[in-house]
Design a protein around this motif. Sequence first.
Motif, PDB file in Angstrom:
ATOM      1  N   ALA A  73       0.836  -1.204   0.000  1.00 22.18           N
ATOM      2  CA  ALA A  73       0.000   0.000   0.000  1.00 22.18           C
ATOM      3  C   ALA A  73       0.870   1.253   0.000  1.00 22.18           C
ATOM      4  CB  ALA A  73      -0.915   0.000   1.218  1.00 22.18           C
ATOM      5  N   ALA A  74       0.354   2.275  -0.626  1.00 23.72           N
ATOM      6  CA  ALA A  74       1.002   3.593  -0.598  1.00 23.72           C
ATOM      7  C   ALA A  74       0.228   4.440   0.398  1.00 23.72           C
ATOM      8  CB  ALA A  74       0.953   4.230  -1.980  1.00 23.72           C
ATOM      9  N   GLY A  75       0.931   5.387   1.038  1.00 26.27           N
ATOM     10  CA  GLY A  75       0.258   6.227   2.027  1.00 26.27           C
ATOM     11  C   GLY A  75       0.477   7.702   1.751  1.00 26.27           C
ATOM     12  N   PRO A 136     -12.499   2.442   7.388  1.00 22.58           N
ATOM     13  CA  PRO A 136     -12.132   1.826   6.121  1.00 22.58           C
ATOM     14  C   PRO A 136     -11.380   2.869   5.291  1.00 22.58           C
ATOM     15  CG  PRO A 136     -14.410   2.567   6.032  1.00 22.58           C
ATOM     16  CD  PRO A 136     -13.868   2.994   7.373  1.00 22.58           C
ATOM     17  N   GLU A 137     -10.508   2.447   4.410  1.00 27.69           N
ATOM     18  CA  GLU A 137      -9.857   3.387   3.489  1.00 27.69           C
ATOM     19  C   GLU A 137     -10.101   2.898   2.062  1.00 27.69           C
ATOM     20  OE1 GLU A 137      -5.773   4.161   4.620  1.00 27.69           O
ATOM     21  OE2 GLU A 137      -6.431   5.256   6.390  1.00 27.69           O
ATOM     22  N   PRO A 138     -10.907   3.650   1.296  1.00 27.25           N
ATOM     23  CA  PRO A 138     -11.210   3.233  -0.075  1.00 27.25           C
ATOM     24  C   PRO A 138     -10.045   3.598  -0.990  1.00 27.25           C
ATOM     25  CG  PRO A 138     -12.317   5.301   0.406  1.00 27.25           C
ATOM     26  CD  PRO A 138     -11.586   4.916   1.660  1.00 27.25           C
ATOM     27  N   GLU A 139      -9.485   2.614  -1.675  1.00 28.95           N
ATOM     28  CA  GLU A 139      -8.274   2.893  -2.462  1.00 28.95           C
ATOM     29  C   GLU A 139      -8.309   2.182  -3.812  1.00 28.95           C
ATOM     30  OE1 GLU A 139      -4.682   2.600  -0.138  1.00 28.95           O
ATOM     31  OE2 GLU A 139      -5.691   3.367   1.662  1.00 28.95           O
ATOM     32  N   LEU A 140      -8.092   2.954  -4.863  1.00 30.83           N
ATOM     33  CA  LEU A 140      -7.891   2.341  -6.166  1.00 30.83           C
ATOM     34  C   LEU A 140      -6.647   1.471  -6.046  1.00 30.83           C
ATOM     35  CD1 LEU A 140      -8.633   2.172  -9.210  1.00 30.83           C
ATOM     36  CD2 LEU A 140      -6.918   3.940  -9.569  1.00 30.83           C
ATOM     37  N   ASN A 157      -9.853  -1.926   0.086  1.00 28.16           N
ATOM     38  CA  ASN A 157     -10.222  -1.360   1.382  1.00 28.16           C
ATOM     39  C   ASN A 157      -9.051  -1.620   2.331  1.00 28.16           C
ATOM     40  OD1 ASN A 157     -11.224  -0.672   3.862  1.00 28.16           O
ATOM     41  ND2 ASN A 157     -13.119  -1.853   3.696  1.00 28.16           N
ATOM     42  N   ASP A 158      -8.328  -0.540   2.655  1.00 28.59           N
ATOM     43  CA  ASP A 158      -7.157  -0.626   3.544  1.00 28.59           C
ATOM     44  C   ASP A 158      -7.629  -0.338   4.960  1.00 28.59           C
ATOM     45  OD1 ASP A 158      -4.673  -0.334   4.797  1.00 28.59           O
ATOM     46  OD2 ASP A 158      -4.305   1.661   3.968  1.00 28.59           O
ATOM     47  N   MET A 159      -8.225  -1.340   5.608  1.00 26.90           N
ATOM     48  CA  MET A 159      -8.769  -1.145   6.967  1.00 26.90           C
ATOM     49  C   MET A 159      -7.660  -0.675   7.905  1.00 26.90           C
ATOM     50  SD  MET A 159     -12.025  -1.878   7.111  1.00 26.90           S
ATOM     51  CE  MET A 159     -12.263  -2.312   8.828  1.00 26.90           C
ATOM     52  N   ALA A 175      -1.484  -1.138  13.131  1.00 26.24           N
ATOM     53  CA  ALA A 175      -2.698  -0.418  12.732  1.00 26.24           C
ATOM     54  C   ALA A 175      -3.248  -0.959  11.413  1.00 26.24           C
ATOM     55  CB  ALA A 175      -2.390   1.071  12.584  1.00 26.24           C
ATOM     56  N   LYS A 176      -2.364  -1.575  10.623  1.00 25.39           N
ATOM     57  CA  LYS A 176      -2.713  -1.939   9.249  1.00 25.39           C
ATOM     58  C   LYS A 176      -2.804  -3.426   8.972  1.00 25.39           C
ATOM     59  CE  LYS A 176      -2.548   2.184   7.288  1.00 25.39           C
ATOM     60  NZ  LYS A 176      -3.667   2.712   6.500  1.00 25.39           N
ATOM     61  N   ILE A 177      -2.012  -4.231   9.703  1.00 27.67           N
ATOM     62  CA  ILE A 177      -1.896  -5.651   9.330  1.00 27.67           C
ATOM     63  C   ILE A 177      -2.454  -6.518  10.445  1.00 27.67           C
ATOM     64  CG2 ILE A 177      -0.320  -7.478   8.589  1.00 27.67           C
ATOM     65  CD1 ILE A 177       1.741  -5.195   7.982  1.00 27.67           C
ATOM     66  N   THR A 247      -3.363   2.398  -3.572  1.00 25.68           N
ATOM     67  CA  THR A 247      -2.685   3.653  -3.911  1.00 25.68           C
ATOM     68  C   THR A 247      -2.962   4.802  -2.942  1.00 25.68           C
ATOM     69  OG1 THR A 247      -4.456   4.216  -5.445  1.00 25.68           O
ATOM     70  CG2 THR A 247      -2.533   3.077  -6.364  1.00 25.68           C
ATOM     71  N   GLY A 248      -3.541   4.482  -1.789  1.00 27.96           N
ATOM     72  CA  GLY A 248      -3.736   5.525  -0.771  1.00 27.96           C
ATOM     73  C   GLY A 248      -5.183   5.979  -0.711  1.00 27.96           C
ATOM     74  N   THR A 249      -5.568   6.389   0.480  1.00 26.45           N
ATOM     75  CA  THR A 249      -6.973   6.775   0.643  1.00 26.45           C
ATOM     76  C   THR A 249      -7.213   8.220   0.230  1.00 26.45           C
ATOM     77  OG1 THR A 249      -8.908   6.711   2.056  1.00 26.45           O
ATOM     78  CG2 THR A 249      -6.897   7.484   3.111  1.00 26.45           C
ATOM     79  N   CYS A 250      -8.357   8.418  -0.400  1.00 27.33           N
ATOM     80  CA  CYS A 250      -8.738   9.759  -0.852  1.00 27.33           C
ATOM     81  C   CYS A 250      -9.925  10.270  -0.053  1.00 27.33           C
ATOM     82  CB  CYS A 250      -9.095   9.703  -2.331  1.00 27.33           C
ATOM     83  SG  CYS A 250     -10.300   8.415  -2.695  1.00 27.33           S
TER      84      CYS A 250
END
Length: 286
Positions: A73-75, A136-140, A157-159, A175-177, A247-250
């Motif tokens: 994932a990119a942040g 949730p983090e919606p990410e292309l 979805n990068d929870m 926080a991520k994994i 690619t990161g949350t928008c």
Amino acid sequence: MQLYHTQSGALLAYESKFYLIDEPWDTLINRDGLEPYLLNKIQTGQPIATDEQAHWLMDDALFPPIGSQEVWAAGVTYLKSRDARMEESQSSGAASLYDRVYDAERPELFFKATASRVSGHKQMVYIRKDSAWNVPEPELTLFINSNGNIQGYTCGNDMSSRSIEGENALYLPQAKIYEKSAGLGPCLYVTSQPISGETKINMVIKRGEVKAYEDSTKVSQIKRSFTELASFLFREMDFPNGCFLMTGTCLVPSSDFTLQEGDVVEISIDGIGTLINTIGINPKHK
Ligand code: DO4
Ligand code: MG
């Protein structure tokens, strides 16, 4: 065209018809020129799935569009993410990290999930029980093949636990994994063209009958190009079967929002479709 990973193998949706592609998922998606390859397959006669069969596979027998690949994932690639993270990390003193990485030449890239921790469309994703603030983090999400070429796109979805990351930036992996902390699906949108900046990303969070959150934005709001993110990821790493890169949350819900068990998260991206995940808590850790 949309490629679905199903119990009966790869199912291709193209111009209102469905085709079954008899090839192992990992080998198929890792090809250079995946779109022309699939078009050629259709032209040279592939078994056609009936609408009924195809809808059953897509509704009841769908896997996430991943085989054995890793998910990265990119942040901090969108201003919204930078600003929210600067706010949540004020008291830990880490706010300037986010500011600096947003402007730096090198992007933030982190390991997100093995395939076994990924949930597909209509499956559950989990929140951590030891976290008080979860989003949730919606990410292309890009699918990049072993040669470093982007072959397709999916909804990701990068929870994330905002309380754990906010407490100390070094806690980012926690926080991520964790189990079911990543959602991917419903399909791989296969195209040789770079995805348009006009592509819309929308997220809805439902709590019972109520819409607890809804917002959308365009992919063009991203700070970096997708090829730039992919090339940093491939600098010193080989991915024999390719890899997925969120690619990161928008979009970030307001600071008073946290997910609850039973919430339903819907992430829609033009050309791909909608990834729907219900929020759960790992029964092993309840
Ligand atoms: O910097 C931490 C993670 C950032 C992230 O996941 C995002 O911007 O989407
Ligand atoms: Mg993210």
